[in-house]
Design a protein around this motif. Sequence first.
Motif, short mmCIF file in Angstrom:
data_model
loop_
_atom_site.label_atom_id
_atom_site.label_comp_id
_atom_site.label_asym_id
_atom_site.label_seq_id
_atom_site.Cartn_x
_atom_site.Cartn_y
_atom_site.Cartn_z
N LEU A 15 0.81 -1.09 0.08
CA LEU A 15 -0.23 0.10 -0.11
C LEU A 15 1.04 1.29 0.11
CD1 LEU A 15 -2.58 -1.27 2.56
CD2 LEU A 15 -3.21 -0.77 0.39
N PRO A 16 0.47 2.33 -0.40
CA PRO A 16 1.04 3.54 -0.59
C PRO A 16 1.40 3.89 0.90
CG PRO A 16 -0.87 3.87 -1.75
CD PRO A 16 -1.08 2.51 -1.15
N PRO A 17 2.74 4.52 1.32
CA PRO A 17 3.39 4.49 2.78
C PRO A 17 2.75 5.68 3.15
CG PRO A 17 5.07 4.42 1.11
CD PRO A 17 3.91 4.00 0.21
N LYS A 18 2.56 6.80 2.47
CA LYS A 18 2.19 8.10 2.78
C LYS A 18 0.71 8.31 3.27
CE LYS A 18 6.17 10.72 0.94
NZ LYS A 18 6.71 11.98 -0.03
N SER A 19 0.12 7.30 2.75
CA SER A 19 -1.22 7.35 3.12
C SER A 19 -2.02 6.32 3.78
CB SER A 19 -2.21 7.56 1.60
OG SER A 19 -2.02 6.47 0.73
N LEU A 20 -0.90 5.23 4.29
CA LEU A 20 -1.50 4.20 5.19
C LEU A 20 -2.06 4.50 6.22
CD1 LEU A 20 -1.29 1.10 5.13
CD2 LEU A 20 0.97 1.28 6.38
N LYS A 21 -1.46 5.45 7.17
CA LYS A 21 -2.28 5.81 8.30
C LYS A 21 -3.62 6.44 8.32
CE LYS A 21 -0.75 7.79 11.83
NZ LYS A 21 0.15 8.91 12.93
N ALA A 49 -2.35 -1.57 10.54
CA ALA A 49 -1.72 -1.37 9.18
C ALA A 49 -0.36 -1.69 8.90
CB ALA A 49 -2.26 0.13 8.91
N THR A 50 -0.14 -2.54 7.97
CA THR A 50 1.00 -2.71 7.64
C THR A 50 1.20 -2.48 5.84
OG1 THR A 50 1.06 -5.14 6.94
CG2 THR A 50 1.05 -4.51 9.19
N PRO A 51 2.23 -2.64 5.47
CA PRO A 51 2.24 -2.32 3.95
C PRO A 51 1.44 -3.34 2.99
CG PRO A 51 4.84 -2.20 4.77
CD PRO A 51 3.56 -2.81 5.92
N LEU A 142 -13.38 4.74 1.26
CA LEU A 142 -11.91 5.41 1.66
C LEU A 142 -11.35 6.49 0.68
CD1 LEU A 142 -10.00 2.23 2.33
CD2 LEU A 142 -11.02 3.53 4.17
N PRO A 143 -10.59 7.36 1.27
CA PRO A 143 -10.09 8.37 0.39
C PRO A 143 -8.96 7.82 -0.56
CG PRO A 143 -9.13 8.40 2.47
CD PRO A 143 -10.02 7.47 2.57
N VAL A 144 -9.54 7.31 -1.55
CA VAL A 144 -8.68 6.77 -2.61
C VAL A 144 -8.39 7.52 -3.90
CG1 VAL A 144 -8.03 4.73 -3.90
CG2 VAL A 144 -8.68 4.37 -1.71
N ALA A 145 -7.45 8.21 -4.04
CA ALA A 145 -7.43 9.33 -5.15
C ALA A 145 -7.60 8.58 -6.71
CB ALA A 145 -6.22 10.14 -5.09
N LYS A 146 -6.63 7.52 -6.80
CA LYS A 146 -6.55 6.78 -8.02
C LYS A 146 -6.69 5.25 -7.70
CE LYS A 146 -3.54 10.43 -10.24
NZ LYS A 146 -2.20 10.60 -10.71
N PRO A 147 -7.73 4.70 -7.61
CA PRO A 147 -7.97 3.37 -7.67
C PRO A 147 -7.56 2.61 -8.80
CG PRO A 147 -9.95 4.23 -7.95
CD PRO A 147 -9.15 5.60 -7.78
N MET A 148 -7.14 1.27 -8.66
CA MET A 148 -6.64 0.59 -9.83
C MET A 148 -7.43 -0.79 -10.00
SD MET A 148 -2.83 -0.74 -8.15
CE MET A 148 -2.68 -1.68 -9.65
N ARG A 149 -7.36 -1.33 -11.30
CA ARG A 149 -8.03 -2.49 -11.58
C ARG A 149 -6.88 -3.48 -12.01
NH1 ARG A 149 -12.04 -2.16 -16.26
NH2 ARG A 149 -10.30 -2.36 -17.41
N TRP A 150 -7.21 -4.84 -11.54
CA TRP A 150 -6.08 -5.88 -11.63
C TRP A 150 -6.74 -7.05 -12.49
CZ3 TRP A 150 -7.92 -4.07 -7.22
CH2 TRP A 150 -8.56 -4.96 -6.29
N GLU A 249 6.51 7.41 7.71
CA GLU A 249 6.72 6.87 6.21
C GLU A 249 7.49 5.49 6.17
OE1 GLU A 249 8.12 7.90 1.85
OE2 GLU A 249 8.52 9.41 3.49
N VAL A 250 8.51 5.30 6.94
CA VAL A 250 9.30 4.38 7.23
C VAL A 250 8.49 3.09 7.86
CG1 VAL A 250 11.28 3.05 8.34
CG2 VAL A 250 11.61 5.39 6.98
N THR A 251 7.82 3.38 8.75
CA THR A 251 6.77 2.48 9.60
C THR A 251 5.70 1.98 8.56
OG1 THR A 251 6.85 3.90 11.60
CG2 THR A 251 5.21 2.04 11.45
N ALA A 252 5.42 2.62 7.73
CA ALA A 252 4.48 2.06 6.68
C ALA A 252 5.21 1.29 5.51
CB ALA A 252 3.77 3.31 5.86
#
Length: 688
Positions: A15-21, A49-51, A142-150, A249-252
């Motif tokens: 997950l994006p580290p800067k938005s994880l919390k 929350a972890t990566p 959730l505040p997700v700016a750019k969701p992705m499809r896989w 950020e490192v924690t994430a």
Amino acid sequence: MQEATLLVEIGTEELPPKSLKNLSEAFAQNLAQQLADSSLPCGDVRCFATPRRLAIQIAKVAAQQADQVVEKRGPSVDVAFDADGKPTKAAEGWARSNGITVDQAERLTTDKGEWLLYKAEVKGQPLAELLPGFVQRALEQLPVAKPMRWGNGTVHFIRPVHTVTLMHGDQLIPGEVLGIASNNHLLGHRFHCPQGTQLTHADAYEDTLEKAWVVADFAKRRTRIEEGIASQAKQAKGKVRRDDDLLDEVTALVEWPVALTASFDKSFLDVPKEPLIVTMKDDQRYFPLEDDQGQLLPHFVFITNIESKDAAQIVLGNERVVRPRLADAQFFYESDKKMPLADRVAALDNVLFQKKLGSIKDKSDRIAEVAAGIANMLGSDEAVAQRAGYLSKADLVSQMVLEFPETQGVMGMHYARHDNEPKGVPEAIYEHYLPRFSGDILPQTIPGCAVALADKLDSLVGIFGIGQVPKGDRDPFALRRAAIGLLRIIVEKDLPLDLTDLVKLSRESFGEVLTSSSVDEDVVEFLLGRFRPWYQEQGISVDVIQAVLARRPTAPVDFDQRVRAVASFRQLPEAEALAAANKRVANILAKLDSPVASKIDSGLLSASEEFTLVKALEEAELRANDALKHNNYTGALKALAALQKPVDEFFDNVMVNADDTAVRENRQAILQRLRELFLQIADISVLN
């Protein structure tokens, strides 16, 4: 009703580290809110929350909603039946919508009449039926700016999802979330436990992951990282400057943090420490070490996500990674020093500030002129401020700042020192960017203050002067931040400056460039308007700020002194009555068609309360004016607080609008004098 711990986990790619919390906290809040809205009792909520996961653990969640009795009121009896007592169409339609006949309806009697009533018992739904939908909606919010499809699916989320676990106690709740069926398989550490692990009970979530080499709790992981960094720093005889954003950020980024120390060649310490720190922190997420004097040491602490049997290899790898970046900084520094900072100013002509306002070179010229003027107002060295203003943006075209933009200003300071610029110039170049954000430090030198104010004024006056006023959230030139910074410098450094003078000085530096004829008034009003959010952040109430704004003092230090005084006055027991009296006086005077007499005629006084109030006014005026000579607004308002009793007695016993014209006008003059005494400081009539 059976209660147990509820566990919800979504296992994902990193997950994006800067938005994880924020994602974790929002997920927990969304799900807890849905449980509460659905009448499902629950206890304490914990988020993990972890990566590779977002998880929520909620205590004492009921296995089923409680049964409820739903009451639906129908039409009144008068409307429900006609004159012959037969049900009307309105009554029959209402009954039909509830699946009953009119005869089966109960009656509800209130003090307003009698109504048809339907009572129905609604059976509570099991948690197992509700939970998958709750989790799905909580994730969608959730505040997700750019969701992705896989893959080949149509599901969208911030990262691909691998596992979903929904457990209530020891029971797995079946269901599907984001296209993944619920099961009790949890992702373990990517390297230490790639096979994952099985969760047998919701209460065992944290311990189960710990055995799979995952510290699931964000705060615990962060604490472990802090302790590891402190231990490594102590061994290296250094200190780490606290950086909460980097810690988060490192924690994430890791699930099993291990702190290690690495080193770099001492020759790199010949480079100013700021670009070295930037490249270590921003590029590599390292924690640089400093000595007790704040000098950079040739060591750094880093966090790895693996418990290695050969940690030396990991250390060596990180040292190899950082060496080229530090070498780049060294190369840029040595190359930049070959050209004097002043020789770079001409190149600023090729860097656009704003199409209508010219280049950064034009801006630098204006800053130099205005900074010199402000230095003159402050009795400081105009030449130092002018030179610092002229060189303030020169480092923008240096190789170092082009590579590390965060070092702008500070590299200008270092290059100015290398060029032996006059004393005070290097420091002012660095300080002119301050404050860079809310709560940041301020310039420490007067030339630094002068250049910082000139820079911020140039942006404000220039952009307002071409009609591009900030609107809504749009503020591309960060004028609101510039305005707050400008006010902070003047107020907190106690500078005797007036906004009107400053804006005029800046506007004149533009020559004929500006198109707005009202730029001076507009910028001053904008700056005054920034006082409100600034003081609100400090806990000062809006009405106190409005009381001072009503008088429109344009010297920020004076404005601040008035605000502090009114805030203090507002706490006095006399304040409420005097505010109400001022409001009454303002309303009386506003209705008059002709000017009020400037003097009170003592020969027209008759009531004892008039004599008492006039005498109190004279005494309070003497004490207040003595305080105002020293800008002691707090003392002046305390002096005026003594008027509360005579003012109240005057209004209780004296008719202001007397039949006799002369008496009436004289009493109006008394009120005018009372009003003017307070207006010397603020309009306290607006206090709530």
